[in-house]
Design an enzyme around this catalytic site. Structure first.
Site, PDB file in Angstrom:
ATOM      1  N   LYS A 192       0.840  -1.215   0.000  1.00 51.66           N
ATOM      2  CA  LYS A 192       0.000   0.000   0.000  1.00 51.66           C
ATOM      3  C   LYS A 192       0.873   1.263   0.000  1.00 51.66           C
ATOM      4  O   LYS A 192       0.672   2.158  -0.802  1.00 51.66           O
ATOM      5  CB  LYS A 192      -0.930   0.026   1.229  1.00 51.66           C
ATOM      6  CG  LYS A 192      -1.909  -1.141   1.308  1.00 51.66           C
ATOM      7  CD  LYS A 192      -2.837  -1.038   2.508  1.00 51.66           C
ATOM      8  CE  LYS A 192      -2.133  -1.068   3.853  1.00 51.66           C
ATOM      9  NZ  LYS A 192      -1.431  -2.334   4.161  1.00 51.66           N
ATOM     10  N   ARG A 195     -10.060   0.694   8.137  1.00 50.81           N
ATOM     11  CA  ARG A 195      -9.507  -0.588   8.546  1.00 50.81           C
ATOM     12  C   ARG A 195     -10.520  -1.502   9.201  1.00 50.81           C
ATOM     13  O   ARG A 195     -10.199  -2.603   9.599  1.00 50.81           O
ATOM     14  CB  ARG A 195      -8.403  -0.310   9.546  1.00 50.81           C
ATOM     15  CG  ARG A 195      -7.050  -0.599   8.935  1.00 50.81           C
ATOM     16  CD  ARG A 195      -6.041  -0.338   9.975  1.00 50.81           C
ATOM     17  NE  ARG A 195      -4.899  -1.137   9.765  1.00 50.81           N
ATOM     18  CZ  ARG A 195      -3.833  -0.726   9.096  1.00 50.81           C
ATOM     19  NH1 ARG A 195      -3.826   0.442   8.510  1.00 50.81           N
ATOM     20  NH2 ARG A 195      -2.790  -1.503   9.001  1.00 50.81           N
ATOM     21  N   ARG A 233      11.873  -6.010   5.324  1.00 53.62           N
ATOM     22  CA  ARG A 233      11.868  -4.635   5.847  1.00 53.62           C
ATOM     23  C   ARG A 233      12.351  -4.602   7.292  1.00 53.62           C
ATOM     24  O   ARG A 233      13.031  -3.653   7.695  1.00 53.62           O
ATOM     25  CB  ARG A 233      10.463  -4.042   5.751  1.00 53.62           C
ATOM     26  CG  ARG A 233      10.432  -2.576   6.184  1.00 53.62           C
ATOM     27  CD  ARG A 233       9.080  -1.936   5.992  1.00 53.62           C
ATOM     28  NE  ARG A 233       8.064  -2.655   6.741  1.00 53.62           N
ATOM     29  CZ  ARG A 233       6.760  -2.495   6.555  1.00 53.62           C
ATOM     30  NH1 ARG A 233       6.324  -1.650   5.642  1.00 53.62           N
ATOM     31  NH2 ARG A 233       5.896  -3.162   7.275  1.00 53.62           N
ATOM     32  N   ARG A 287      11.387  -1.560  11.764  1.00 52.90           N
ATOM     33  CA  ARG A 287      10.131  -0.937  12.235  1.00 52.90           C
ATOM     34  C   ARG A 287       9.629  -1.699  13.463  1.00 52.90           C
ATOM     35  O   ARG A 287       9.640  -2.928  13.468  1.00 52.90           O
ATOM     36  CB  ARG A 287       9.096  -0.971  11.091  1.00 52.90           C
ATOM     37  CG  ARG A 287       7.997   0.049  11.270  1.00 52.90           C
ATOM     38  CD  ARG A 287       7.140   0.143  10.035  1.00 52.90           C
ATOM     39  NE  ARG A 287       5.841  -0.479  10.243  1.00 52.90           N
ATOM     40  CZ  ARG A 287       4.845  -0.452   9.361  1.00 52.90           C
ATOM     41  NH1 ARG A 287       5.019   0.160   8.203  1.00 52.90           N
ATOM     42  NH2 ARG A 287       3.701  -1.032   9.626  1.00 52.90           N
ATOM     43  N   ARG A 334      -1.056  -8.556  13.263  1.00 55.30           N
ATOM     44  CA  ARG A 334      -1.528  -7.632  12.217  1.00 55.30           C
ATOM     45  C   ARG A 334      -2.262  -8.392  11.114  1.00 55.30           C
ATOM     46  O   ARG A 334      -3.271  -7.924  10.592  1.00 55.30           O
ATOM     47  CB  ARG A 334      -0.344  -6.845  11.644  1.00 55.30           C
ATOM     48  CG  ARG A 334       0.120  -5.718  12.573  1.00 55.30           C
ATOM     49  CD  ARG A 334       1.550  -5.304  12.313  1.00 55.30           C
ATOM     50  NE  ARG A 334       1.775  -4.774  10.990  1.00 55.30           N
ATOM     51  CZ  ARG A 334       2.980  -4.722  10.410  1.00 55.30           C
ATOM     52  NH1 ARG A 334       4.047  -5.183  11.047  1.00 55.30           N
ATOM     53  NH2 ARG A 334       3.108  -4.212   9.209  1.00 55.30           N
TER      54      ARG A 334
HETATM   55  P1  AP5 Z   1       4.717  -1.527   1.988  1.00 56.08           P
HETATM   56  O1  AP5 Z   1       4.525  -0.710   0.753  1.00 56.08           O
HETATM   57  O2  AP5 Z   1       5.206  -0.855   3.215  1.00 56.08           O
HETATM   58  O3  AP5 Z   1       3.376  -2.331   2.304  1.00 56.08           O
HETATM   59  P2  AP5 Z   1       2.134  -1.872   3.167  1.00 56.08           P
HETATM   60  O4  AP5 Z   1       0.944  -2.565   2.598  1.00 56.08           O
HETATM   61  O5  AP5 Z   1       2.091  -0.375   3.262  1.00 56.08           O
HETATM   62  O6  AP5 Z   1       2.556  -2.571   4.517  1.00 56.08           O
HETATM   63  P3  AP5 Z   1       2.610  -2.069   6.017  1.00 56.08           P
HETATM   64  O7  AP5 Z   1       3.290  -3.165   6.742  1.00 56.08           O
HETATM   65  O8  AP5 Z   1       3.171  -0.697   6.121  1.00 56.08           O
HETATM   66  O9  AP5 Z   1       1.066  -2.055   6.278  1.00 56.08           O
HETATM   67  P4  AP5 Z   1       0.288  -2.009   7.581  1.00 56.08           P
HETATM   68  O10 AP5 Z   1      -1.112  -1.941   7.095  1.00 56.08           O
HETATM   69  O11 AP5 Z   1       0.608  -3.110   8.538  1.00 56.08           O
HETATM   70  O12 AP5 Z   1       0.867  -0.700   8.268  1.00 56.08           O
HETATM   71  P5  AP5 Z   1       0.280   0.747   8.588  1.00 56.08           P
HETATM   72  O13 AP5 Z   1       1.423   1.667   8.589  1.00 56.08           O
HETATM   73  O14 AP5 Z   1      -0.907   1.079   7.771  1.00 56.08           O
HETATM   74  O15 AP5 Z   1       5.658  -2.766   1.601  1.00 56.08           O
HETATM   75  C1  AP5 Z   1       6.129  -3.648   2.581  1.00 56.08           C
HETATM   76  C2  AP5 Z   1       7.547  -4.102   2.195  1.00 56.08           C
HETATM   77  O16 AP5 Z   1       7.488  -4.816   0.960  1.00 56.08           O
HETATM   78  C3  AP5 Z   1       8.517  -2.932   1.958  1.00 56.08           C
HETATM   79  O17 AP5 Z   1       9.795  -3.280   2.406  1.00 56.08           O
HETATM   80  C4  AP5 Z   1       8.488  -2.757   0.434  1.00 56.08           C
HETATM   81  O18 AP5 Z   1       9.696  -2.219  -0.039  1.00 56.08           O
HETATM   82  C5  AP5 Z   1       8.265  -4.184  -0.035  1.00 56.08           C
HETATM   83  N1  AP5 Z   1       7.486  -4.249  -1.271  1.00 56.08           N
HETATM   84  C6  AP5 Z   1       6.350  -3.565  -1.580  1.00 56.08           C
HETATM   85  N2  AP5 Z   1       5.908  -3.896  -2.810  1.00 56.08           N
HETATM   86  C7  AP5 Z   1       6.783  -4.820  -3.301  1.00 56.08           C
HETATM   87  C8  AP5 Z   1       6.873  -5.540  -4.533  1.00 56.08           C
HETATM   88  N3  AP5 Z   1       5.955  -5.403  -5.512  1.00 56.08           N
HETATM   89  N4  AP5 Z   1       7.906  -6.399  -4.676  1.00 56.08           N
HETATM   90  C9  AP5 Z   1       8.835  -6.574  -3.700  1.00 56.08           C
HETATM   91  N5  AP5 Z   1       8.816  -5.906  -2.523  1.00 56.08           N
HETATM   92  C10 AP5 Z   1       7.794  -5.045  -2.320  1.00 56.08           C
HETATM   93  O19 AP5 Z   1      -0.264   0.531  10.089  1.00 56.08           O
HETATM   94  C11 AP5 Z   1       0.619   0.261  11.146  1.00 56.08           C
HETATM   95  C12 AP5 Z   1      -0.169   0.264  12.452  1.00 56.08           C
HETATM   96  O20 AP5 Z   1      -0.724   1.562  12.682  1.00 56.08           O
HETATM   97  C13 AP5 Z   1      -1.377  -0.677  12.505  1.00 56.08           C
HETATM   98  O21 AP5 Z   1      -1.000  -2.007  12.865  1.00 56.08           O
HETATM   99  C14 AP5 Z   1      -2.231   0.001  13.583  1.00 56.08           C
HETATM  100  O22 AP5 Z   1      -1.731  -0.268  14.882  1.00 56.08           O
HETATM  101  C15 AP5 Z   1      -2.017   1.475  13.293  1.00 56.08           C
HETATM  102  N6  AP5 Z   1      -3.019   1.990  12.329  1.00 56.08           N
HETATM  103  C16 AP5 Z   1      -2.776   2.473  11.088  1.00 56.08           C
HETATM  104  N7  AP5 Z   1      -3.920   2.866  10.498  1.00 56.08           N
HETATM  105  C17 AP5 Z   1      -4.905   2.613  11.404  1.00 56.08           C
HETATM  106  C18 AP5 Z   1      -6.314   2.778  11.370  1.00 56.08           C
HETATM  107  N8  AP5 Z   1      -6.938   3.261  10.273  1.00 56.08           N
HETATM  108  N9  AP5 Z   1      -7.012   2.425  12.470  1.00 56.08           N
HETATM  109  C19 AP5 Z   1      -6.415   1.929  13.579  1.00 56.08           C
HETATM  110  N10 AP5 Z   1      -5.069   1.735  13.663  1.00 56.08           N
HETATM  111  C20 AP5 Z   1      -4.332   2.072  12.589  1.00 56.08           C
END
Ligand code: AP5
Length: 190
Positions: free
Chosen positions: A13, A88, A127, A133, A144
């Protein structure tokens, strides 16, 4: 373009949102990034959110909605935005519709990045080594993924029901996935 990006942790994402921001010249709004910034600065909200995030659970809907509302009120959102990490759960999906209705807006499109669990875990492990992280440890990642299945997956149906959803294969190079997303969006907007 008012776009919601959906997908499990590690589905790409954030990676795709950055590219979409540059391509369509709209801001990338990530609730995860907003929360991590609050944790880093040590705001009261950040202090509240820190332990919840590290455990891989969801921060309370009220906190995240208030943060999002504040961000959407900023001047750069008039031409649209890419929302990454919100909504979410179904309560957040309904809150977003209500918030946007008050602003005279609506979500135009939702893209779901589809990636199998094994690859999600491998990407996050990569990552974890590169960036360290706080929530990329195996225990939090398990949590998660579970939260995603139980609470976020129903949001996919929410947007399917509204006929706004397109599922995109999220496996392949970052560029290949980006091209698929743009193709899905441009064919809709053409
Ligand atoms: P990346 O692009 O970072 O993937 P992502 O889907 O953004 O993954 P996240 O782990 O950041 O998602 P998340 O939903 O757990 O975290 P968020 O920050 O929203 O890619 C991941 C890795 O893969 C990277 O190293 C990238 O380089 C690699 N990659 C990507 N595409 C690739 C490809 N095509 N090929 C090879 N490699 C690739 O949330 C974190 C926390 O915040 C949550 O757990 C929660 O506690 C809180 N939070 C956030 N939003 C909310 C909400 N709306 N409500 C409540 N709590 C929330």
């Amino acid at each position: 373009m008012r776009l919601v990006l959906l997908g499990a942790p590690g589905s790409g994402k954030g990676t795709q949102a950055t590219r979409l921001r540059d391509h369509y010249r709209v801001p990338h709004i990530s609730t995860g990034d907003l929360l991590r910034a609050a944790v880093k600065v040590g705001t009261p909200l950040g202090l509240q959110a820190k332990a919840v995030m590290e455990a891989g659970a969801l921060v309370s809907d009220d906190i995240v909605l208030a943060m999002l509302e504040e961000r959407l009120s900023q001047g750069d959102t008039g031409g649209g935005y890419v929302l990454d990490g919100y909504p979410r759960n179904l309560a957040q999906a309904n809150s977003l519709d209500a918030l946007l209705a008050r602003l005279g807006q609506s979500v135009e499109r939702a893209i779901q990045l589809d990636v199998d669990t094994e690859l999600l875990i491998a990407r996050i492990a990569g990552r974890a080594k590169a960036e360290g992280r706080a929530d990329d440890n195996p225990e939090s990642v398990r949590k998660r993924l579970q939260v995603y299945e139980e609470q976020t997956a129903p949001v996919i149906e929410f947007y399917r029901h509204q006929q706004k959803l397109t599922a995109v294969d999220g496996v392949g190079s970052m560029e290949a996935v980006f091209e698929r997303v743009v193709e899905a969006l441009d064919s809709r907007y053409a």
